[in-house]
Motif scaffolding. Structure first.
Motif, short mmCIF file in Angstrom:
data_model
loop_
_atom_site.label_atom_id
_atom_site.label_comp_id
_atom_site.label_asym_id
_atom_site.label_seq_id
_atom_site.Cartn_x
_atom_site.Cartn_y
_atom_site.Cartn_z
N UNK A 38 18.03 -7.94 -62.90
CA UNK A 38 17.36 -9.12 -62.35
C UNK A 38 17.14 -8.99 -60.84
N UNK A 39 16.00 -9.43 -60.34
CA UNK A 39 15.75 -9.40 -58.89
C UNK A 39 16.76 -10.23 -58.11
N UNK A 40 17.30 -11.28 -58.75
CA UNK A 40 18.23 -12.17 -58.07
C UNK A 40 19.64 -11.62 -57.98
N UNK A 41 19.91 -10.52 -58.72
CA UNK A 41 21.27 -9.94 -58.78
C UNK A 41 22.27 -10.97 -59.31
N UNK A 42 21.82 -11.83 -60.18
CA UNK A 42 22.63 -12.94 -60.68
C UNK A 42 23.00 -12.75 -62.14
N UNK A 43 24.28 -12.99 -62.44
CA UNK A 43 24.72 -12.95 -63.83
C UNK A 43 24.01 -14.03 -64.64
N UNK A 44 23.72 -15.16 -63.99
CA UNK A 44 23.05 -16.26 -64.69
C UNK A 44 21.68 -15.83 -65.20
N UNK A 45 20.95 -15.03 -64.42
CA UNK A 45 19.63 -14.59 -64.86
C UNK A 45 19.74 -13.60 -66.03
N UNK A 46 20.78 -12.75 -65.99
CA UNK A 46 21.02 -11.85 -67.12
C UNK A 46 21.30 -12.68 -68.37
N UNK A 47 22.15 -13.69 -68.22
CA UNK A 47 22.50 -14.54 -69.35
C UNK A 47 21.26 -15.24 -69.90
N UNK A 48 20.43 -15.78 -69.02
CA UNK A 48 19.22 -16.48 -69.47
C UNK A 48 18.31 -15.53 -70.27
N UNK A 49 18.20 -14.30 -69.79
CA UNK A 49 17.34 -13.34 -70.50
C UNK A 49 17.86 -13.08 -71.91
N UNK A 50 19.18 -12.89 -72.02
CA UNK A 50 19.76 -12.62 -73.33
C UNK A 50 19.61 -13.83 -74.26
N UNK A 51 19.82 -15.01 -73.73
CA UNK A 51 19.69 -16.21 -74.56
C UNK A 51 18.25 -16.42 -75.00
N UNK A 52 17.30 -16.12 -74.11
CA UNK A 52 15.87 -16.24 -74.47
C UNK A 52 15.50 -15.26 -75.58
N UNK A 53 16.09 -14.07 -75.53
CA UNK A 53 15.81 -13.07 -76.57
C UNK A 53 16.46 -13.45 -77.89
N UNK A 54 17.63 -14.10 -77.78
CA UNK A 54 18.42 -14.40 -78.97
C UNK A 54 19.47 -13.33 -79.21
N UNK A 55 20.71 -13.74 -79.35
CA UNK A 55 21.80 -12.77 -79.49
C UNK A 55 22.64 -13.04 -80.74
N UNK A 56 22.15 -13.90 -81.64
CA UNK A 56 22.91 -14.20 -82.84
C UNK A 56 23.16 -12.93 -83.65
N UNK A 57 24.43 -12.60 -83.85
CA UNK A 57 24.80 -11.41 -84.61
C UNK A 57 24.73 -10.12 -83.84
N UNK A 58 24.35 -10.16 -82.56
CA UNK A 58 24.20 -8.95 -81.75
C UNK A 58 25.54 -8.60 -81.10
N UNK A 59 25.88 -7.34 -81.13
CA UNK A 59 27.13 -6.85 -80.52
C UNK A 59 26.87 -6.54 -79.04
N UNK A 60 27.55 -7.27 -78.14
CA UNK A 60 27.30 -7.16 -76.70
C UNK A 60 28.61 -6.80 -75.99
N UNK A 61 28.61 -5.69 -75.27
CA UNK A 61 29.75 -5.30 -74.44
C UNK A 61 29.49 -5.77 -73.01
N UNK A 62 30.46 -6.47 -72.42
CA UNK A 62 30.31 -7.01 -71.06
C UNK A 62 31.41 -6.46 -70.19
N UNK A 63 31.03 -5.67 -69.20
CA UNK A 63 32.01 -5.16 -68.24
C UNK A 63 32.40 -6.29 -67.30
N UNK A 64 33.68 -6.62 -67.30
CA UNK A 64 34.16 -7.77 -66.53
C UNK A 64 34.21 -7.46 -65.04
N UNK A 65 34.06 -8.52 -64.22
CA UNK A 65 34.22 -8.39 -62.76
C UNK A 65 35.65 -8.05 -62.43
N UNK A 66 36.55 -8.82 -62.98
CA UNK A 66 37.96 -8.82 -62.64
C UNK A 66 38.52 -10.07 -63.27
#
Length: 387
Positions: free
Chosen positions: A129-157
């Motif tokens: 994302x141009x904004x470097x924001x986790x929120x924009x990444x999340x919005x993109x995934x939700x717009x695409x739809x993630x029902x049943x999709x396996x998603x690995x998220x590298x945590x900040x800390x």
């Protein structure tokens, strides 16, 4: 230390006389150098420490799980975290298998550093994302739809009170995703709280002009320590009213927003941009007034008199601040006595402190005696508000 009165000198040392607190755990020396080159004094108090999980059994377990059952999507949130994950996998002899599993997934990078770490591992991101924001990444995934999709998220800390990526994962789960958190590293409080206690005291007493933060966990760590030591209310009041809070970005600033503490952030969420932003912001907010034929600015560790930094002892600085809060107006000896460290009931202590203040400023006419009433700064009251 004298600042020549030329535009070039001012441009080179815009932070001359300012004192800035640094809470960063990583790259603190680099950040301090950027500020010191601009003339600032620096107080370093690491709020947190990063605990690598390269030898952690949980990270190894998750890595083996992803190798055996590759995810459809991988979200890389930080460069240091993604690189650490690859390096840890290499130590376990899993680097090649992990690389193969990740190459079959869609890779999303939260920002340029995560993108660079992905490419350093000979992988390619699909989007960032141009904004470097986790929120924009999340919005993109939700717009695409993630029902049943396996998603690995590298945590900040991780901290007990503030972990925005934990919310990120929970929202994905609520949307039906099969989320696999990857705990690459975590935050813990600094081993030695003494430097942080010192910085909290300086902020509460306005002994610094600005305090800087490069992560939300560092913010939480300072606030938590202030609560533990009974300094929370004094700290918050000073941050709201006197000391500038500079954060590298909105995620870092979020815990302050919950407390109605104003913050300032650079346009680009980078360490160098933060240093430049502080160098622009503090002089812009600086209040300079004329008193007794001199140009005076009150700073966290002293004053700047006609471009020359004057380090003042605590009693003299407290006196100057008390006078500057009512510029040009008479402040009684009793009020000034109450402002002195330790207070007391002998108004002769005020006379002694005034004499030392005049000497330390090198400008005796700045503070004027008003017979039988007290003292004032030799300034037209209409020239300046509170300092």
């Amino acid at each position: 230390m004298t600042l020549a009165e030329t535009p070039r000198a001012v441009a080179e040392k815009p932070l001359l006389g300012f004192t800035i607190g640094i809470t960063a755990a990583r790259r603190a020396e680099e950040f301090a150098t950027l500020l010191e080159r601009r003339g600032a004094g620096v107080v370093h108090a690491p709020a947190i420490r990063i605990v690598p999980l390269a030898d952690d059994t949980e990270l190894e377990r998750v890595t083996r799980e992803l190798v055996a059952d590759p995810p459809s999507i991988v979200v890389a949130t930080t460069g240091i975290g993604f690189r650490g994950w690859i390096e840890a996998a290499d130590g376990w002899g899993l680097a090649e298998k992990l690389g193969s599993a990740l190459s079959s997934a869609r890779l999303l990078a939260r920002g340029p550093k995560a993108k660079g770490a992905i490419r350093a591992a000979d992988l390619r991101e699909e989007w960032s994302p141009p904004s470097e924001s986790s929120a924009e990444v999340l919005d993109r995934l939700l717009d695409e739809g993630v029902d049943g999709v396996r998603v690995a998220v590298q945590l900040h800390g991780a901290t007990a009170e503030w972990e925005p990526i934990a919310d990120f994962c929970e929202v994905l789960r609520c949307a039906g995703a099969q989320v696999v958190p990857v705990p690459v590293y975590r935050w813990t409080p600094a081993c030695d709280p003494t430097p942080m206690d010192h910085l909290v005291g300086l902020v509460a007493s306005r002994g610094v002009d600005c305090v800087s933060f490069t992560s939300a966990p560092a913010v939480v760590a300072m606030l938590t320590r202030a609560r533990e030591t009974g300094m929370f209310d004094a700290l918050v009041q000073s941050l709201r009213q006197r000391v500038v809070v500079a954060c590298v970005g909105p995620v870092t600033a979020a815990p302050f927003e919950e407390l109605d503490i104003p913050t300032t952030t650079p346009a680009r969420y980078r360490l160098g941009a933060l240093a430049r932003h502080i160098a622009d912001e503090l002089p812009r907010r600086d209040r300079v007034f004329s008193a007794g034929g001199h140009e005076i600015a009150v700073r966290g560790g002293g004053a700047v008199v006609d471009g020359e930094v004057r380090v003042l002892p605590p009693a003299a600085l407290s006196l100057l601040r008390a006078l500057a809060q009512r510029p040009g107006r008479v402040v009684s000896r009793e009020a000034l006595l109450a402002a002195l460290p330790g207070g007391g009931d002998d108004t002769h202590a005020v006379e002694t402190a005034v004499a030392r203040l005049r000497s330390a400023l090198g400008a005796p006419k700045v503070v004027q005696t008003v017979v039988k009433r007290g003292y004032r700064l030799a300034i037209d009251p209409s020239e300046c508000g509170d300092v």
